[in-house]
Design a protein around this motif. Sequence first.
Motif, mmCIF file in Angstrom:
data_model
loop_
_atom_site.group_PDB
_atom_site.id
_atom_site.type_symbol
_atom_site.label_atom_id
_atom_site.label_comp_id
_atom_site.label_asym_id
_atom_site.label_seq_id
_atom_site.Cartn_x
_atom_site.Cartn_y
_atom_site.Cartn_z
ATOM 1 N N ILE A 110 39.781 41.838 51.617
ATOM 2 C CA ILE A 110 41.043 41.229 52.072
ATOM 3 C C ILE A 110 41.457 41.973 53.353
ATOM 4 N N PRO A 111 41.705 41.244 54.458
ATOM 5 C CA PRO A 111 42.006 41.914 55.728
ATOM 6 C C PRO A 111 43.220 42.841 55.613
ATOM 7 N N ARG A 112 43.144 43.968 56.355
ATOM 8 C CA ARG A 112 44.168 45.017 56.257
ATOM 9 C C ARG A 112 45.595 44.452 56.401
ATOM 10 N N HIS A 113 45.798 43.541 57.374
ATOM 11 C CA HIS A 113 47.167 43.059 57.610
ATOM 12 C C HIS A 113 47.677 42.157 56.473
ATOM 13 N N ASP A 114 46.764 41.672 55.610
ATOM 14 C CA ASP A 114 47.194 40.816 54.497
ATOM 15 C C ASP A 114 47.365 41.594 53.199
ATOM 16 N N ARG A 115 46.848 42.826 53.190
ATOM 17 C CA ARG A 115 46.735 43.543 51.914
ATOM 18 C C ARG A 115 48.076 43.796 51.248
ATOM 19 N N ALA A 116 49.065 44.276 52.027
ATOM 20 C CA ALA A 116 50.355 44.641 51.421
ATOM 21 C C ALA A 116 50.965 43.431 50.712
ATOM 22 N N GLY A 117 50.851 42.260 51.343
ATOM 23 C CA GLY A 117 51.408 41.041 50.750
ATOM 24 C C GLY A 117 50.712 40.713 49.436
ATOM 25 N N HIS A 118 49.364 40.782 49.440
ATOM 26 C CA HIS A 118 48.603 40.504 48.212
ATOM 27 C C HIS A 118 48.982 41.482 47.105
ATOM 28 N N VAL A 119 49.083 42.764 47.496
ATOM 29 C CA VAL A 119 49.364 43.802 46.500
ATOM 30 C C VAL A 119 50.748 43.580 45.888
ATOM 31 N N ASP A 120 51.753 43.303 46.727
ATOM 32 C CA ASP A 120 53.110 43.047 46.203
ATOM 33 C C ASP A 120 53.099 41.860 45.244
ATOM 34 N N HIS A 121 52.336 40.840 45.620
ATOM 35 C CA HIS A 121 52.280 39.616 44.831
ATOM 36 C C HIS A 121 51.740 39.892 43.418
ATOM 37 N N VAL A 122 50.605 40.618 43.340
ATOM 38 C CA VAL A 122 50.008 40.848 42.019
ATOM 39 C C VAL A 122 50.824 41.861 41.210
ATOM 40 N N ARG A 144 48.857 50.910 32.543
ATOM 41 C CA ARG A 144 47.554 51.037 33.246
ATOM 42 C C ARG A 144 46.734 49.759 33.052
ATOM 43 N N GLY A 145 46.807 49.207 31.841
ATOM 44 C CA GLY A 145 46.109 47.948 31.578
ATOM 45 C C GLY A 145 46.603 46.847 32.500
ATOM 46 N N ARG A 146 47.906 46.865 32.772
ATOM 47 C CA ARG A 146 48.452 45.838 33.662
ATOM 48 C C ARG A 146 48.048 46.078 35.119
ATOM 49 N N VAL A 147 47.843 47.347 35.491
ATOM 50 C CA VAL A 147 47.318 47.597 36.856
ATOM 51 C C VAL A 147 45.906 47.000 36.942
ATOM 52 N N SER A 148 45.107 47.201 35.891
ATOM 53 C CA SER A 148 43.751 46.623 35.866
ATOM 54 C C SER A 148 43.801 45.101 35.995
ATOM 55 N N LEU A 149 44.762 44.518 35.276
ATOM 56 C CA LEU A 149 44.907 43.062 35.351
ATOM 57 C C LEU A 149 45.297 42.650 36.775
ATOM 58 N N ALA A 150 46.209 43.421 37.383
ATOM 59 C CA ALA A 150 46.619 43.115 38.757
ATOM 60 C C ALA A 150 45.424 43.187 39.702
ATOM 61 N N VAL A 151 44.532 44.164 39.466
ATOM 62 C CA VAL A 151 43.318 44.282 40.302
ATOM 63 C C VAL A 151 42.513 42.976 40.192
ATOM 64 N N ALA A 152 42.392 42.483 38.942
ATOM 65 C CA ALA A 152 41.595 41.273 38.729
ATOM 66 C C ALA A 152 42.239 40.045 39.370
ATOM 67 N N LEU A 153 43.559 40.107 39.571
ATOM 68 C CA LEU A 153 44.245 38.939 40.149
ATOM 69 C C LEU A 153 44.181 38.909 41.678
ATOM 70 N N LEU A 154 43.769 40.038 42.282
ATOM 71 C CA LEU A 154 43.698 40.101 43.752
ATOM 72 C C LEU A 154 42.774 38.999 44.272
ATOM 73 N N GLY A 155 43.212 38.326 45.300
ATOM 74 C CA GLY A 155 42.367 37.300 45.915
ATOM 75 C C GLY A 155 42.372 35.984 45.148
ATOM 76 N N GLU A 156 43.269 35.854 44.173
ATOM 77 C CA GLU A 156 43.406 34.611 43.402
ATOM 78 C C GLU A 156 42.065 34.060 42.921
ATOM 79 N N PRO A 157 41.392 34.779 42.014
ATOM 80 C CA PRO A 157 40.089 34.305 41.543
ATOM 81 C C PRO A 157 40.217 32.987 40.772
ATOM 82 N N GLU A 158 39.128 32.197 40.833
ATOM 83 C CA GLU A 158 39.145 30.904 40.145
ATOM 84 C C GLU A 158 38.927 31.068 38.642
ATOM 85 N N LEU A 159 38.192 32.132 38.283
ATOM 86 C CA LEU A 159 37.928 32.390 36.862
ATOM 87 C C LEU A 159 38.396 33.801 36.511
#
Length: 270
Positions: A110-122, A144-159
């Motif tokens: 995820i490009p550097r300038h978009d990262r903060a927005g993605h991170v706030d979102h998840v 911590r489990g929810r941080v892991s879940l947030a990691v998985a949500l980065l980039g809006e995965p389809e699955l």
Amino acid sequence: MMNNNPGPAVEAAGLRVVRGGRTVLDDLAFTLPRGRITGLLGPSGCGKSTLMRALAGSQAHVTGTLTVLGRPAGHRDLRPRVGYVTQAPSVYGDLTARQNLDYYAAVLGIPRHDRAGHVDHVLHDVDLTSHADALAGNLSGGQRGRVSLAVALLGEPELLVLDEPTVGLDPVLRRDLWALFHRLADDRGATVLVSSHVMDEAERCHRLLLLRDGRLLAEDTPDALRERTGADTVEDAFLRLVDQADAEAAQAAGQAAGEAAGQAKEATTR
Ligand SMILES: Nc1ncnc2c1ncn2[C@@H]1O[C@H](COP(=O)(O)OP(=O)(O)OP(=O)(O)O)[C@@H](O)[C@H]1O
């Protein structure tokens, strides 16, 4: 989420996995329809995590067909399209929740300038905005489990493949997470596979895969399962299906023993 491919998100046929020389998943065939929440349910040790690992491409000794979003499971193109959360939270304890997410966002490209927005979102998705700057090592297990879940949500995965994401959480958090899973499916069109061995979570899923001893016992909606078995709850439906499968196996074993005895007798009288 736009989707030009109307086929299922996942298709499995003749799927078999061997671990430690033992067949732990045997001849599985199922589909995961897009944009739906499928619950993967079954007793401890039945093979739920193994199946999830196979879907995420991290399981060795997988044979048969396993197609994920139109590609063979584990294909490198799938990396940003599949979010996978294991049972053990995979976050760095010496980084804050936000730093963890920023790191994984960079890994995902995820490009550097978009990262903060993605991170706030998840962080908002998993209701951890207020703990964004706490060290992950100082968070509770559930957080911590929810941080892991947030990691998985980065980039809006389809699955999204979520291995027992609600285990050990209090009822309020469990309810909030299920609401999130439904938003991901309904609003973003994400396909969600959630494992659990708690049968009451089954009622929250659109569809269910019931697994026992590495074999698929049923693939249906909760309503259809209850109707088909005449049970009031999915748990009772599961137990009835287990009894039915055991009775069929005993009958087949009896028949085979009878045939073998008949053949032996024939051989001795010849
Ligand atoms: N590393 C391993 N080597 C050999 N066998 C394994 C390994 N890990 C798991 N197994 C076996 O594979 C089978 C399926 O395990 P798996 O972890 O997929 O079950 P599960 O349904 O996810 O269980 P749980 O609900 O307890 O997490 C079990 O019989 C287990 O003993």
